[in-house]
Write an enzyme that holds these catalytic residues in place. Sequence first.
Site, PDB file in Angstrom:
ATOM      1  N   TYR A 145      -1.187   5.825   1.890  1.00 13.15           N
ATOM      2  CA  TYR A 145      -2.518   6.120   2.805  1.00 13.15           C
ATOM      3  C   TYR A 145      -2.595   6.881   4.062  1.00 13.15           C
ATOM      4  O   TYR A 145      -3.154   6.754   4.448  1.00 13.15           O
ATOM      5  CB  TYR A 145      -3.296   4.879   2.379  1.00 13.15           C
ATOM      6  CG  TYR A 145      -4.189   4.302   0.965  1.00 13.15           C
ATOM      7  CD1 TYR A 145      -3.748   3.995   0.182  1.00 13.15           C
ATOM      8  CD2 TYR A 145      -5.145   3.413   1.792  1.00 13.15           C
ATOM      9  CE1 TYR A 145      -4.132   3.699  -1.163  1.00 13.15           C
ATOM     10  CE2 TYR A 145      -6.335   3.208   0.474  1.00 13.15           C
ATOM     11  CZ  TYR A 145      -5.082   2.931  -1.019  1.00 13.15           C
ATOM     12  OH  TYR A 145      -6.338   3.102  -2.023  1.00 13.15           O
ATOM     13  N   LYS A 192       7.401  -2.121  -6.845  1.00 17.53           N
ATOM     14  CA  LYS A 192       7.678  -1.423  -7.397  1.00 17.53           C
ATOM     15  C   LYS A 192       9.199  -1.442  -7.410  1.00 17.53           C
ATOM     16  O   LYS A 192       9.150  -0.536  -7.264  1.00 17.53           O
ATOM     17  CB  LYS A 192       6.736  -0.657  -7.918  1.00 17.53           C
ATOM     18  CG  LYS A 192       7.386  -0.464  -9.030  1.00 17.53           C
ATOM     19  CD  LYS A 192       6.770  -1.373 -10.345  1.00 17.53           C
ATOM     20  CE  LYS A 192       7.176  -0.093 -11.702  1.00 17.53           C
ATOM     21  NZ  LYS A 192       7.113  -1.105 -12.780  1.00 17.53           N
ATOM     22  N   ASP A 225       3.557  -4.904 -11.091  1.00 22.24           N
ATOM     23  CA  ASP A 225       2.320  -4.667 -12.861  1.00 22.24           C
ATOM     24  C   ASP A 225       2.309  -5.620 -13.052  1.00 22.24           C
ATOM     25  O   ASP A 225       1.006  -6.162 -13.713  1.00 22.24           O
ATOM     26  CB  ASP A 225       2.826  -3.753 -13.534  1.00 22.24           C
ATOM     27  CG  ASP A 225       4.723  -3.640 -13.753  1.00 22.24           C
ATOM     28  OD1 ASP A 225       5.089  -4.851 -13.286  1.00 22.24           O
ATOM     29  OD2 ASP A 225       5.582  -2.646 -14.561  1.00 22.24           O
ATOM     30  N   ASP A 249      -4.734  -2.715  -2.048  1.00 25.26           N
ATOM     31  CA  ASP A 249      -5.981  -1.951  -2.215  1.00 25.26           C
ATOM     32  C   ASP A 249      -6.607  -2.113  -3.759  1.00 25.26           C
ATOM     33  O   ASP A 249      -8.155  -2.764  -4.280  1.00 25.26           O
ATOM     34  CB  ASP A 249      -6.168  -0.681  -2.715  1.00 25.26           C
ATOM     35  CG  ASP A 249      -8.082  -0.180  -2.170  1.00 25.26           C
ATOM     36  OD1 ASP A 249      -9.228  -1.208  -2.564  1.00 25.26           O
ATOM     37  OD2 ASP A 249      -8.076   1.193  -2.602  1.00 25.26           O
ATOM     38  N   ASP A 253      -9.266  -6.095  -5.586  1.00 26.43           N
ATOM     39  CA  ASP A 253     -10.688  -5.028  -6.755  1.00 26.43           C
ATOM     40  C   ASP A 253      -9.922  -6.075  -7.976  1.00 26.43           C
ATOM     41  O   ASP A 253     -10.991  -6.703  -8.769  1.00 26.43           O
ATOM     42  CB  ASP A 253     -10.339  -3.332  -7.371  1.00 26.43           C
ATOM     43  CG  ASP A 253     -10.762  -2.829  -5.539  1.00 26.43           C
ATOM     44  OD1 ASP A 253     -11.226  -3.807  -4.590  1.00 26.43           O
ATOM     45  OD2 ASP A 253     -11.461  -2.052  -5.886  1.00 26.43           O
TER      46      ASP A 253
END
Length: 503
Positions: A145, A192, A225, A249, A253
């Site tokens: 970002y 990750k 994941d 982010d 959600d």
Amino acid sequence: MSAVLAESAAPVHYVPARLPATTVPVAAGDGIGPEIMEATLAILRAADPALSFHHVTVGLKAYESGLMAGIGEDTWKAIEAHRVLLKGPITTPQGGGYKSVNVTLRKTLGLYANLRPCVSYHPYVRALHPRMDVVIVRENEEDTYAGIEHRQSDEVVQCLKLITRPGCERIVRYAFEYARAHGRKKVTCMTKDNIMKLTDGLFHRVFDEIAPQYPEIEANHMIIDIGTARIASRPTDFDVVVTPNLYGDILSDVAAEVAGSIGLAGSSNIGHGCAMFEAVHGSAPDIAGRDIANPSGLLLSAVMMLVHLGRAKPATDIHNAWLCTLEDGVHTADIFREGSSTRKVGTRDFARAVIERLGRRPAKMAAVAYPEREPDSLVHPDVSLPPRTPAQKALVGVDVFLNWDSPTRDPNELGAALEALAGEEFRLALITNRGVKVYPDGNPQTLRTDHWRCRFPARGERVDGQAISRLLLRIAEAGFEAVKTENLYTFDGVRGYSQAQGE
């Protein structure tokens, strides 16, 4: 404010808080933003009459006036004066170089901590997991970002993922301080770093360094994941989750939807000197102007704002009144269910229902009781870092990225040419394409584009910048186009660059 909401008033038995006057800059936003902001401000006025609101320009109106960042000068001045912003959802025009308002505000104002509580309100709101109560703490400024992207060839673009030690330290510490302040028992870090061993590896390493300073809080790490899958399937295993920007982010959600609806999710963006509060959901232009949007996400964000401002009584009163509204089955269309809801209402009537319940406490769901003030570690985070001894840094080579396109795209042809250009100070160790080794001894099945990374380690222990300049000059004189270089360093003798796949 509309006449419908203007007529609403708190019932006579409710006594609003007697608090010092304060002004909050407000950006209504786009799409459903003006409607849900109107509803939210009506509730705030009823519970906290000492609040006043200064409307500022953010979003489509600013874009249309020629401001590519979508933020008016009045907004910057208001934030500078009041150190807070309550913001509705924004629509960013597609293409044309328009910048995201959210990203611009977060990065310009240093709002590094994005806090997103995801709570189930079962049985009043349908939820996949009735006992879910998870807080996502998302780093807000770094990662992909940072928005640093380049097109380097006809076929290849890149996005830089930037992770810094100071950025990791302050967001990880914020997550543990939040857990301590709110009686949370566990903080889970998700990265990750099995693939991105340097960037995500740094985030994980800093987490492991800071966690022992909070011995009363359980700390663990998960790969993002499987961690996201577990949030969706077993969210009660989690309490507070801290992640880099992009993962946070997406994860928040997912968590909001699992809890019941992203329309109920609020968030805060916290920095050193100011804070911004906004709903997680978007501007939903398809339902704008129809008085059906759920204002709950923005309202809960406003509750977080009141807590941040030290206005605990109105924050508590509004939140409890909102819970009572859910318990009474007064629901907007997005959460209405035949047989369990009692009345379907629009945006304005939902706000009126919350106002009517100010002073009540929920009968079945747990009531909230906010502290008089947030701990200083959350309102004014101490991010001073202990002195660190700089690592011994040595330049040991260079990666040269070429835009090279021959009819065959044969890496052996390219490798033979570059071997002859390496000179006395370098050797050509390998060539990769999309990160996969294609020379020497590459697999002919590997997809090859017009973008090649050519690794030149020093023949000796180290090399200097002038030697790299001479190498690049030889490459250019031979007719090759270098579109990017990355110096290869060791730090205290440890490689500071990744190995290629197949290396």
